[in-house]
Design a protein around this motif. Structure first.
Motif, mmCIF file in Angstrom:
data_model
loop_
_atom_site.group_PDB
_atom_site.id
_atom_site.type_symbol
_atom_site.label_atom_id
_atom_site.label_comp_id
_atom_site.label_asym_id
_atom_site.label_seq_id
_atom_site.Cartn_x
_atom_site.Cartn_y
_atom_site.Cartn_z
ATOM 1 N N PHE A 230 0.827 -1.212 0.000
ATOM 2 C CA PHE A 230 0.000 0.000 0.000
ATOM 3 C C PHE A 230 0.865 1.267 0.000
ATOM 4 C CE2 PHE A 230 -4.374 -1.649 1.688
ATOM 5 C CZ PHE A 230 -4.419 -2.558 0.644
ATOM 6 N N ALA A 231 2.065 1.197 0.584
ATOM 7 C CA ALA A 231 2.974 2.348 0.554
ATOM 8 C C ALA A 231 3.396 2.658 -0.885
ATOM 9 C CB ALA A 231 4.204 2.075 1.426
ATOM 10 N N VAL A 232 3.617 1.617 -1.685
ATOM 11 C CA VAL A 232 3.960 1.819 -3.099
ATOM 12 C C VAL A 232 2.769 2.431 -3.840
ATOM 13 C CG1 VAL A 232 4.739 0.724 -5.248
ATOM 14 C CG2 VAL A 232 5.520 -0.177 -3.056
ATOM 15 N N VAL A 233 1.588 1.899 -3.580
ATOM 16 C CA VAL A 233 0.371 2.391 -4.239
ATOM 17 C C VAL A 233 0.168 3.874 -3.924
ATOM 18 C CG1 VAL A 233 -2.150 2.159 -4.361
ATOM 19 C CG2 VAL A 233 -0.713 0.099 -4.175
ATOM 20 N N ASP A 234 0.274 4.225 -2.641
ATOM 21 C CA ASP A 234 0.079 5.628 -2.242
ATOM 22 C C ASP A 234 1.088 6.536 -2.934
ATOM 23 O OD1 ASP A 234 -2.072 5.082 -0.570
ATOM 24 O OD2 ASP A 234 -0.808 4.753 1.197
ATOM 25 N N ALA A 246 9.895 8.572 -11.330
ATOM 26 C CA ALA A 246 9.881 9.836 -10.577
ATOM 27 C C ALA A 246 8.963 9.748 -9.354
ATOM 28 C CB ALA A 246 9.430 10.971 -11.493
ATOM 29 N N ALA A 247 7.765 9.168 -9.554
ATOM 30 C CA ALA A 247 6.777 9.138 -8.463
ATOM 31 C C ALA A 247 7.262 8.316 -7.273
ATOM 32 C CB ALA A 247 5.445 8.587 -8.980
ATOM 33 N N LEU A 248 8.049 7.274 -7.543
ATOM 34 C CA LEU A 248 8.496 6.378 -6.462
ATOM 35 C C LEU A 248 9.875 6.747 -5.913
ATOM 36 C CD1 LEU A 248 7.332 2.874 -7.808
ATOM 37 C CD2 LEU A 248 6.121 4.442 -6.272
ATOM 38 N N SER A 249 10.421 7.891 -6.369
ATOM 39 C CA SER A 249 11.783 8.230 -5.928
ATOM 40 C C SER A 249 11.833 8.477 -4.421
ATOM 41 C CB SER A 249 12.317 9.433 -6.693
ATOM 42 O OG SER A 249 11.486 10.554 -6.483
ATOM 43 N N GLY A 250 10.815 9.116 -3.863
ATOM 44 C CA GLY A 250 10.777 9.340 -2.409
ATOM 45 C C GLY A 250 10.657 8.037 -1.651
ATOM 46 N N TRP A 251 9.798 7.165 -2.146
ATOM 47 C CA TRP A 251 9.582 5.854 -1.513
ATOM 48 C C TRP A 251 10.874 5.025 -1.530
ATOM 49 C CZ3 TRP A 251 9.901 1.317 -4.540
ATOM 50 C CH2 TRP A 251 9.601 0.129 -3.867
ATOM 51 N N ALA A 252 11.583 5.042 -2.664
ATOM 52 C CA ALA A 252 12.769 4.184 -2.827
ATOM 53 C C ALA A 252 14.047 4.832 -2.280
ATOM 54 C CB ALA A 252 12.964 3.839 -4.299
ATOM 55 N N ALA A 282 2.653 -5.204 -5.927
ATOM 56 C CA ALA A 282 3.243 -6.111 -4.932
ATOM 57 C C ALA A 282 4.671 -6.494 -5.321
ATOM 58 C CB ALA A 282 2.373 -7.359 -4.780
ATOM 59 N N ARG A 283 4.889 -6.732 -6.629
ATOM 60 C CA ARG A 283 6.248 -7.091 -7.076
ATOM 61 C C ARG A 283 7.233 -5.941 -6.854
ATOM 62 N NH1 ARG A 283 4.104 -9.313 -11.808
ATOM 63 N NH2 ARG A 283 5.265 -7.875 -13.150
ATOM 64 N N ILE A 284 6.760 -4.721 -7.076
ATOM 65 C CA ILE A 284 7.625 -3.554 -6.832
ATOM 66 C C ILE A 284 8.003 -3.490 -5.350
ATOM 67 C CG2 ILE A 284 7.766 -1.026 -6.893
ATOM 68 C CD1 ILE A 284 5.723 -1.175 -9.255
ATOM 69 N N ALA A 285 7.006 -3.692 -4.483
ATOM 70 C CA ALA A 285 7.269 -3.660 -3.032
ATOM 71 C C ALA A 285 8.302 -4.725 -2.649
ATOM 72 C CB ALA A 285 5.967 -3.872 -2.256
#
Length: 292
Positions: A230-234, A246-252, A282-285
């Motif tokens: 869910f953190a990836v989705v958000d 770009a969108a997942l740069s903060g997460w990663a 899920a695979r990304i997470a």
């Protein structure tokens, strides 16, 4: 011929019953709580049929209001537990059930609480969730109940039409987003009909839709936790127009780390969130560490 109010629709509430009950309680539906009371007995019976409520079901209902749907559920289900936040409505509902369905009253339980904070329910574990959800909290309440009560197998909720579209949207659809992915984590989701405005009091200025959610036989196959997925989705939908890199740069931790996780998951770094299935999220997470 008796002219009792139950003649035309059995023990269910009709328009005159609803207004009389509301007047007696001094209740005016409030916008703040997104309250619109269903005044049509045929509509609540249709909801119960569409929900596939069975004689052995333990149904939880959120926001029962004056009890229109509650009574229709009690006609069919083994037990009904209603969760109501409003003090006046919560106080009145048990006596409405006892007055109109005395033979079923012991199969009804009321929880006077905010559904978003409910973590346990009295009696046997619920097997179904059926509710006319207040528009302003529909998605958080639905997701909270699915997460908190894994015994809920079938769900049917009436929500604002655009919320129904969002919940049931598939990848690639322009309204596909966080609610669509998170609902799909738990269940197979589909639109299950439309509800006109004239069956409510007061009539809302939006259309309503029914959404059916049948819990997945097998959860999404992943080593990541629900919270991690869910953190990836958000993150993916917080900036919808950006590529996932770009969108997942903060997460990663960085754009490069996001790209490494995406490549490891078999997802194009140039893709956008609305193109991905819950399994891909899920695979990304699972591959977050690939960028480390």
């Amino acid at each position: 011929m008796s002219n009792s109010p139950t003649d035309d629709h059995g023990p269910l509430l009709g328009p005159a019953d609803i207004r009389e009950l509301a007047a007696r309680l001094g209740v005016r539906p409030t916008k703040q709580r997104g309250q619109n009371f269903v005044i049509d007995a045929n509509t609540v019976r249709r909801i119960v049929r569409t929900a596939d409520v069975r004689p052995d079901d333990v149904v939880v209902e959120i926001g029962p209001g004056l009890g229109s749907l509650t009574l229709a559920l009690l006609e069919v289900a083994d037990r009904v537990t209603a969760v109501e936040i409003d003090d006046v409505l919560a106080a009145a509902l048990p006596s409405t059930v006892a007055d109109r369905m005395p033979g079923r009253a012991e199969r009804f339980a009321l929880v006077h609480s905010d559904a978003l904070h409910v973590t346990e329910l009295p009696g046997p574990a619920p097997t179904a969730l059926v509710a006319n959800l207040p528009y302003n909290v529909a998605v958080p309440v639905l997701l909270h109940m699915l997460a908190t009560f894994p015994s809920i197998d079938r769900t049917l909720v009436m929500v604002q039409s655009e919320v129904a579209d969002r919940l049931a949207a598939r990848p690639g659809n322009k309204v596909y987003g966080v609610p669509s992915v998170k609902a799909n984590w738990y269940a197979e989701v589909k639109r299950a009909g439309a509800i006109g405005r004239n069956v409510f009091w007061p009539a809302p200025n939006v259309d309503s839709g029914l959404v059916s959610l049948v819990r997945r036989d097998k959860p999404v196959a992943t080593t990541a936790s629900r919270e991690e997925v869910f953190a990836v989705v958000d993150a993916a939908f917080a900036q919808r127009r950006k590529t996932l890199r770009a969108a997942l740069s903060g997460w990663a931790g960085s754009a490069a780390a996001a790209e490494a996780a995406l490549v490891a998951a078999g997802v194009s770094p140039q893709a956008r969130g609305e193109a991905l299935t819950v399994e891909e999220f899920a695979r990304i997470a699972e591959n977050k560490e690939a960028g480390k």
